[in-house]
Scaffold this motif. Sequence first.
Motif, PDB file in Angstrom:
ATOM      1  N   UNK A  80       0.856  -1.178   0.000  1.00 37.41           N
ATOM      2  CA  UNK A  80       0.000   0.000   0.000  1.00 37.41           C
ATOM      3  C   UNK A  80       0.897   1.235   0.000  1.00 37.41           C
ATOM      4  N   UNK A  81       0.394   2.391  -0.429  1.00 34.77           N
ATOM      5  CA  UNK A  81       1.251   3.578  -0.557  1.00 34.77           C
ATOM      6  C   UNK A  81       1.682   4.203   0.762  1.00 34.77           C
ATOM      7  N   UNK A  82       0.957   3.991   1.847  1.00 34.86           N
ATOM      8  CA  UNK A  82       1.311   4.622   3.111  1.00 34.86           C
ATOM      9  C   UNK A  82       1.450   3.612   4.228  1.00 34.86           C
ATOM     10  N   UNK A  87      -1.488  -1.626   7.502  1.00 41.36           N
ATOM     11  CA  UNK A  87      -1.911  -2.397   8.667  1.00 41.36           C
ATOM     12  C   UNK A  87      -3.150  -3.235   8.376  1.00 41.36           C
ATOM     13  N   UNK A  88      -4.214  -2.596   7.877  1.00 37.56           N
ATOM     14  CA  UNK A  88      -5.486  -3.291   7.683  1.00 37.56           C
ATOM     15  C   UNK A  88      -5.389  -4.548   6.853  1.00 37.56           C
ATOM     16  N   UNK A  89      -4.923  -4.460   5.601  1.00 38.06           N
ATOM     17  CA  UNK A  89      -4.900  -5.666   4.761  1.00 38.06           C
ATOM     18  C   UNK A  89      -3.921  -6.729   5.240  1.00 38.06           C
ATOM     19  N   UNK A  90      -2.747  -6.318   5.738  1.00 33.25           N
ATOM     20  CA  UNK A  90      -1.760  -7.316   6.138  1.00 33.25           C
ATOM     21  C   UNK A  90      -2.143  -8.021   7.435  1.00 33.25           C
ATOM     22  N   UNK A 117      12.997  -5.763   9.308  1.00 31.66           N
ATOM     23  CA  UNK A 117      13.576  -4.729  10.166  1.00 31.66           C
ATOM     24  C   UNK A 117      12.636  -3.539  10.372  1.00 31.66           C
ATOM     25  N   UNK A 118      11.470  -3.549   9.719  1.00 27.42           N
ATOM     26  CA  UNK A 118      10.482  -2.518  10.020  1.00 27.42           C
ATOM     27  C   UNK A 118      10.067  -2.566  11.489  1.00 27.42           C
ATOM     28  N   UNK A 119      10.183  -3.735  12.102  1.00 17.78           N
ATOM     29  CA  UNK A 119       9.893  -3.858  13.533  1.00 17.78           C
ATOM     30  C   UNK A 119      10.733  -2.864  14.330  1.00 17.78           C
ATOM     31  N   UNK A 140       3.381   3.333  16.574  1.00 15.64           N
ATOM     32  CA  UNK A 140       2.625   2.770  15.439  1.00 15.64           C
ATOM     33  C   UNK A 140       2.205   3.890  14.495  1.00 15.64           C
ATOM     34  N   UNK A 141       1.751   3.544  13.275  1.00 19.79           N
ATOM     35  CA  UNK A 141       1.361   2.202  12.829  1.00 19.79           C
ATOM     36  C   UNK A 141       2.541   1.370  12.349  1.00 19.79           C
ATOM     37  N   UNK A 142       2.447   0.079  12.569  1.00 17.25           N
ATOM     38  CA  UNK A 142       3.418  -0.873  12.045  1.00 17.25           C
ATOM     39  C   UNK A 142       2.775  -2.256  12.007  1.00 17.25           C
ATOM     40  N   UNK A 143       2.499  -2.730  10.791  1.00 10.04           N
ATOM     41  CA  UNK A 143       1.733  -3.972  10.656  1.00 10.04           C
ATOM     42  C   UNK A 143       2.486  -5.176  11.185  1.00 10.04           C
TER      43      UNK A 143
END
Length: 356
Positions: A80-82, A87-90, A117-119, A140-143
């Motif tokens: 997704x672009x942002x 978060x929602x779809x993943x 590593x986004x964590x 957050x946000x972080x899926x």
Amino acid sequence: MSARKVAAVVGAQGVIGRNLVRHLQSLGDWEIVGLSRRPAAHEERVRHISVDLLDAQDAEAKLRCLSDVTHIFYAAYQDRPGWSELVGPNLAMLVNVVTAIEAAASNLQHVSLMQGYKVYGAHLGPFKTPARESDAGHMPPEFNIDQQEWLERRQSGKAWSWSAIRPSVVCGYAIGNPMNLAMVIAIYASITKELGLPLRFPGSPGAYNSLIEMTDADLLAKATVWAATEPKCRNEAFNINNGDLFRWSEMWPEIARAFDLDVAPPLPMPLEDVMADKEPLWDAMVARHDLAANSYADVSSWHFGDFVFRWDYDVIADGSKARRYGFHEYVESKAMFLKIFDDLKARRVIPAISNA
């Protein structure tokens, strides 16, 4: 006689999932079900199911037959672009697939969650390095974090366990994947050669000299299966990387040499812009060099290339926890790149001959 092991590989057509399926096949004692949006032909000990994991009803209907699954290897991703839009779809895909399979599979033993590593906030800017699994989370946000928190809650009190695998930039073979740096480099270098130009690093000046590390897709597959089957890894997270660090300033000349190209000084240029008009050239290259009929869209991951090449800070994590728990595989990153380029040539994805 060993207990029956049945793996559901979620995202089986991606660079991570595809190599994981191949590794499981090589072990010989796994039955494999590949789940993906795109249909795929059945292979030896691998049956594929095309399913829309964003649709809970489709997931339940398609996956209710998986009563024999013992291990879920989750490696699906929706771009997704942002950041907030991810978060929602993943999260929904993970929830839908685990819910559906857990309801059907009475002998479910493990759920492996692929992260990154986004964590640690690596995608946001300079972060604490080397990053460790015990580091504090970020705003957050972080899926990736939401997925792990949901999985921990879901597993509480259950017989099955989970593991979270955190690779760096994953490199391997996959077509049509939005996050494939090795393909970015291979196509960029091949087009550079076709145009008779020297190879320039296209990222930011700071990125050229910062420390970075990679994760070979084959190494990642081995680590993922290890963590899913080693009892001491129950409910733990692991950084998985090749084990060496490099700077693009050192690696770039080696990449150029692999394509028989000279190196020119770096020049910051967004690949998404400068490569946008190269589809006719690519189509001509496919015909001229008798390449496999891959569309330009399927071999282009320019947005991801720009994302990685603008990291003007160190992107490294401590991989010693996995070694302390017993995983000791290592891959030299230069050898990894050369192996992938040779594989792409053998598959006729990129030209194997010079322009002379």
